[in-house]
Every structure is written in C-alpha cells, then in structure tokens.
Design a protein around this motif. Structure first.
Motif, PDB file in Angstrom:
ATOM      1  N   THR A   3     -26.510  -0.024 -34.795  1.00 25.04           N
ATOM      2  CA  THR A   3     -26.358  -0.960 -34.402  1.00 25.04           C
ATOM      3  C   THR A   3     -25.124  -2.100 -35.798  1.00 25.04           C
ATOM      4  O   THR A   3     -25.823  -1.743 -36.712  1.00 25.04           O
ATOM      5  CB  THR A   3     -27.078  -2.035 -34.114  1.00 25.04           C
ATOM      6  OG1 THR A   3     -27.875  -1.323 -32.819  1.00 25.04           O
ATOM      7  CG2 THR A   3     -27.074  -3.320 -33.660  1.00 25.04           C
ATOM      8  N   LEU A   4     -23.583  -2.206 -35.649  1.00 23.68           N
ATOM      9  CA  LEU A   4     -23.773  -3.636 -36.446  1.00 23.68           C
ATOM     10  C   LEU A   4     -23.868  -5.190 -35.939  1.00 23.68           C
ATOM     11  O   LEU A   4     -24.066  -4.572 -35.113  1.00 23.68           O
ATOM     12  CB  LEU A   4     -22.096  -2.751 -36.069  1.00 23.68           C
ATOM     13  CG  LEU A   4     -21.268  -2.079 -36.369  1.00 23.68           C
ATOM     14  CD1 LEU A   4     -20.168  -1.765 -36.435  1.00 23.68           C
ATOM     15  CD2 LEU A   4     -21.575  -1.940 -38.018  1.00 23.68           C
ATOM     16  N   MET A  20     -15.245 -11.389 -28.749  1.00 24.20           N
ATOM     17  CA  MET A  20     -14.166 -10.376 -28.179  1.00 24.20           C
ATOM     18  C   MET A  20     -14.058  -9.717 -29.424  1.00 24.20           C
ATOM     19  O   MET A  20     -13.843  -8.177 -29.194  1.00 24.20           O
ATOM     20  CB  MET A  20     -12.890 -11.523 -28.328  1.00 24.20           C
ATOM     21  CG  MET A  20     -13.397 -12.917 -27.289  1.00 24.20           C
ATOM     22  SD  MET A  20     -11.953 -13.771 -27.339  1.00 24.20           S
ATOM     23  CE  MET A  20     -10.494 -12.596 -27.538  1.00 24.20           C
ATOM     24  N   VAL A  21     -14.450  -9.625 -31.172  1.00 19.26           N
ATOM     25  CA  VAL A  21     -14.253  -8.831 -31.781  1.00 19.26           C
ATOM     26  C   VAL A  21     -15.189  -7.559 -31.501  1.00 19.26           C
ATOM     27  O   VAL A  21     -15.255  -6.690 -31.735  1.00 19.26           O
ATOM     28  CB  VAL A  21     -14.538  -9.408 -33.164  1.00 19.26           C
ATOM     29  CG1 VAL A  21     -14.341  -8.842 -34.036  1.00 19.26           C
ATOM     30  CG2 VAL A  21     -13.383 -10.333 -33.616  1.00 19.26           C
ATOM     31  N   ALA A  22     -16.977  -8.270 -30.858  1.00 19.70           N
ATOM     32  CA  ALA A  22     -17.651  -7.225 -30.576  1.00 19.70           C
ATOM     33  C   ALA A  22     -16.649  -6.573 -29.686  1.00 19.70           C
ATOM     34  O   ALA A  22     -17.307  -5.289 -29.466  1.00 19.70           O
ATOM     35  CB  ALA A  22     -19.149  -7.961 -30.246  1.00 19.70           C
ATOM     36  N   ASP A  23     -16.997  -6.687 -29.054  1.00 17.94           N
ATOM     37  CA  ASP A  23     -16.063  -5.956 -27.432  1.00 17.94           C
ATOM     38  C   ASP A  23     -15.255  -4.810 -27.969  1.00 17.94           C
ATOM     39  O   ASP A  23     -15.090  -3.781 -27.021  1.00 17.94           O
ATOM     40  CB  ASP A  23     -15.661  -6.788 -26.316  1.00 17.94           C
ATOM     41  CG  ASP A  23     -17.282  -8.193 -25.694  1.00 17.94           C
ATOM     42  OD1 ASP A  23     -18.548  -7.125 -25.922  1.00 17.94           O
ATOM     43  OD2 ASP A  23     -16.325  -9.076 -24.960  1.00 17.94           O
ATOM     44  N   ASP A  24     -14.120  -5.444 -28.857  1.00 17.80           N
ATOM     45  CA  ASP A  24     -12.629  -4.958 -29.290  1.00 17.80           C
ATOM     46  C   ASP A  24     -13.532  -3.619 -29.807  1.00 17.80           C
ATOM     47  O   ASP A  24     -13.049  -2.548 -29.710  1.00 17.80           O
ATOM     48  CB  ASP A  24     -11.799  -5.550 -30.093  1.00 17.80           C
ATOM     49  CG  ASP A  24     -11.023  -6.588 -28.610  1.00 17.80           C
ATOM     50  OD1 ASP A  24     -10.761  -6.153 -27.778  1.00 17.80           O
ATOM     51  OD2 ASP A  24     -10.183  -7.217 -29.204  1.00 17.80           O
ATOM     52  N   LEU A  25     -14.673  -3.458 -30.498  1.00 24.32           N
ATOM     53  CA  LEU A  25     -15.074  -3.006 -31.941  1.00 24.32           C
ATOM     54  C   LEU A  25     -15.374  -2.227 -30.731  1.00 24.32           C
ATOM     55  O   LEU A  25     -15.545  -0.730 -30.742  1.00 24.32           O
ATOM     56  CB  LEU A  25     -16.049  -3.436 -32.889  1.00 24.32           C
ATOM     57  CG  LEU A  25     -16.797  -2.797 -34.120  1.00 24.32           C
ATOM     58  CD1 LEU A  25     -15.348  -2.606 -34.529  1.00 24.32           C
ATOM     59  CD2 LEU A  25     -17.419  -3.060 -34.748  1.00 24.32           C
ATOM     60  N   ALA A  28     -13.335   0.323 -29.397  1.00 21.50           N
ATOM     61  CA  ALA A  28     -12.720   1.385 -29.833  1.00 21.50           C
ATOM     62  C   ALA A  28     -13.142   2.237 -30.901  1.00 21.50           C
ATOM     63  O   ALA A  28     -12.900   3.139 -30.996  1.00 21.50           O
ATOM     64  CB  ALA A  28     -11.564   0.548 -30.696  1.00 21.50           C
ATOM     65  N   THR A  29     -14.654   1.996 -30.573  1.00 26.28           N
ATOM     66  CA  THR A  29     -15.176   2.560 -31.753  1.00 26.28           C
ATOM     67  C   THR A  29     -16.942   3.510 -31.179  1.00 26.28           C
ATOM     68  O   THR A  29     -17.056   3.912 -31.501  1.00 26.28           O
ATOM     69  CB  THR A  29     -15.684   2.562 -33.369  1.00 26.28           C
ATOM     70  OG1 THR A  29     -16.843   0.956 -32.486  1.00 26.28           O
ATOM     71  CG2 THR A  29     -15.191   1.717 -33.630  1.00 26.28           C
ATOM     72  N   GLY A  30     -17.537   2.190 -29.849  1.00 24.04           N
ATOM     73  CA  GLY A  30     -18.292   3.443 -29.657  1.00 24.04           C
ATOM     74  C   GLY A  30     -19.801   2.604 -29.663  1.00 24.04           C
ATOM     75  O   GLY A  30     -20.915   3.537 -28.976  1.00 24.04           O
ATOM     76  N   VAL A  31     -19.263   1.606 -31.296  1.00 18.96           N
ATOM     77  CA  VAL A  31     -20.885   1.870 -31.434  1.00 18.96           C
ATOM     78  C   VAL A  31     -21.303   0.741 -30.563  1.00 18.96           C
ATOM     79  O   VAL A  31     -20.467   0.135 -29.505  1.00 18.96           O
ATOM     80  CB  VAL A  31     -20.108   0.950 -32.778  1.00 18.96           C
ATOM     81  CG1 VAL A  31     -19.568  -0.213 -32.601  1.00 18.96           C
ATOM     82  CG2 VAL A  31     -21.489   0.964 -33.703  1.00 18.96           C
TER      83      VAL A  31
END
Length: 303
Positions: A3-4, A20-25, A28-31
C-alpha cells in the motif's frame, strides 16, 4: 510495498486532488493507496498571504512527513511549491494539467468589466491584487483568506461583490456553476504552475509514480516556474506566466506587476520542443528580458 501512503492537506480541494492522483495511480500500476492527512502552516494561519509569505507555507509540513517516512509520496498544488530543488526530494510526476485560468465569481452574474465602480473584490493573491488594480483601478481589492466555500460565502449577500479563484480547483470540486467569467489567460496570466499538481517522492522512489507524468504539462510548468526562479521571486510574488506546447514549439509569456498595478512588464519567447533544455532556455530568454527592463525593482529580486 503493498500500500502506498499518500500525504495530503486536509482541505476539501486537497483531498479531492489527492484522491484523483490515488485513483490514477491505482489504474496505472495496480497499487493500493491510503491517504495520510497533514496539517500545514498555511492551514493554521489566518494571516494574509501578502504578509505571511507563500514559500513553503502549504508544502513544508507535507515534505517533513515524507522525509520522516510517515508517507511514501505527497501531492501538492504545484503553484504552492518552492522553485528551488530539494536535496532529498524530487517531483517525479506532474499529471496532465487542469484549466490554468482564474475564475471570477461575482454577484448577479457580473463579469469583471461589468462590476460597478467601488465594487469590493476579494483575493489572497498579491498577483491577482496587482492585476485587479491594473485592470480596474476604480474597484476596492479586499485581502481575504479561507477555503473555497469560505471565500464564496463572502459574495453577496455577504460583504463582497466578487472573489477570484483558480478555475482548476472549482472544476475539481464540481463548482463551476459559481463562475461568472473565466479570465482570458493571455490578458490575465496566472501563477506559474497554476492548475497543475506535483507528486513528490524521496530520491530513488521515482518509479513509484513515473507513470503519471505528462510531458507537455511538465515542459510548460517548468518554463513558467523557471521564470519565477530566475527572477528570484517567491510563489506569492506578483508574477503571472503562461506556457503552452503547440506545433513543435514551447511558447512562454510572463508578466511582472507592481503591487499597485501601475507598472506591468511583459516578455514572450518561444523555442523548439520536445527538447530537454527547452523549458530553461525559454525561461532564461523571458526572465533576462524582464530583468533588463527593471523587473527586479518590482519583485525585490537581485539581478
């Protein structure tokens, strides 16, 4: 790392932007991610920005949390971030920029030119104050602080006729219904980096968020902030800048204002893009011309 942990301010806008950044991340990466709310000096103070000083006001506590390993990355509104590089941290991603323009939110649907003589217009930005005084010397500029809802609540039937806010924040909050005019970016340049977000990590962790970086946004924002750095002006200085990538060119225009709005200096240059050196090259051309014309006397910079 399963978890980040993403550090953010606790305002509605900051939480929305970071979400929004968390959702995009995650896309993009599945994290998986979790938000860590941090209170900054800017959140604790009610002192006007023109006196409090903008550099680090909203970013210092976020950076401390990152350095102390209380989170793995932080999300800033890029216009709040000091221009000087950090020796242990790096902006590893700048997602695609939102609308960089300023928005007038006025009573009765009025535009800036339609506001009556003596109208009271609120803003906490020295740049916007100078621009208002340059464009409408007949109105009263009121220095205000507070979150978006607090500022909007002061418009009639409150004590103000209008406030000026960043369109990007209003769009992200779904509040564009309150906008009565979007101020033209060519006539009304905004804060360097306005509308963009900065995702900052510790050196060595760049790969955590690199997938979110948007090349055209980074080029434009680095050019705008390059001017600010070369003028040695803080992020609350009366400096407006606009850079765009178009047809293989990086175009940059910047304006420096006296606080009373009586003096405005403007310079525009362009260079070819993509080129890693394009942002600093065009920033040097613009800043050099502004300094030659006396910009240091307006910003307090040292030539």
């Amino acid at each position: 790392m399963t978890t980040l942990r993403i550090g953010t301010r606790g305002s509605a806008l900051a939480l929305t932007q970071t979400g929004m950044v968390a959702d995009d991340l995650a896309d993009a990466t599945g994290v998986t991610t979790e938000l860590v709310t941090i209170t900054t000096d800017g959140d604790r103070s009610n002192e006007p920005l023109s006196r409090a000083g903008g550099t680090g006001l909203f970013t210092g506590a976020l950076r401390d949390a990152l350095l102390d390993d209380r989170c793995d990355l932080v999300v800033h509104s890029l216009k709040d971030l000091p221009t000087a590089p950090h020796d242990r941290l790096v902006v590893a991603a700048m997602p695609a920029r939102e609308d960089p323009r300023d928005a007038l939110c006025a009573r009765d649907g009025l535009t800036l030119d339609e506001l009556p003589e003596g109208a009271r217009v609120g803003t906490g930005s020295p740049r916007r104050m100078a621009q208002l005084r340059a464009r409408r010397p007949d109105i009263e500029v009121v220095d205000i602080r507070g979150n978006v809802d607090t500022r909007l609540g002061r418009v009639a039937p409150g004590d103000l006729d209008a406030v000026i806010l960043a369109a990007a924040g209003l769009r992200r909050l779904g509040r564009m219904d309150v906008v009565t005019e979007l101020l033209d970016a060519d006539r009304w340049p905004t804060a360097p980096g306005q509308g963009a977000l900065a995702v900052e990590v510790r050196h060595g962790d760049e790969d955590l968020v690199r997938a979110l970086d948007h090349a055209e946004t980074r080029a434009a924002v680095e050019a705008e902030r390059g001017v600010l750095a070369l003028l040695e002006a803080g992020c609350s200085a009366p400096v407006g800048a606009r850079a765009v990538v178009d047809a293989g060119l990086l175009l940059l225009s910047a304006s420096v204002y006296s606080l009373d709005g009586a003096t405005v200096l403007t310079s525009s240059h362009a260079t070819t893009w993509p080129d890693d050196d394009a942002p600093i090259d065009v920033a040097r051309a613009v800043a050099g011309e502004l300094l030659d014309r006396g910009a240091a006397d307006l910003t307090g910079a040292r030539p």
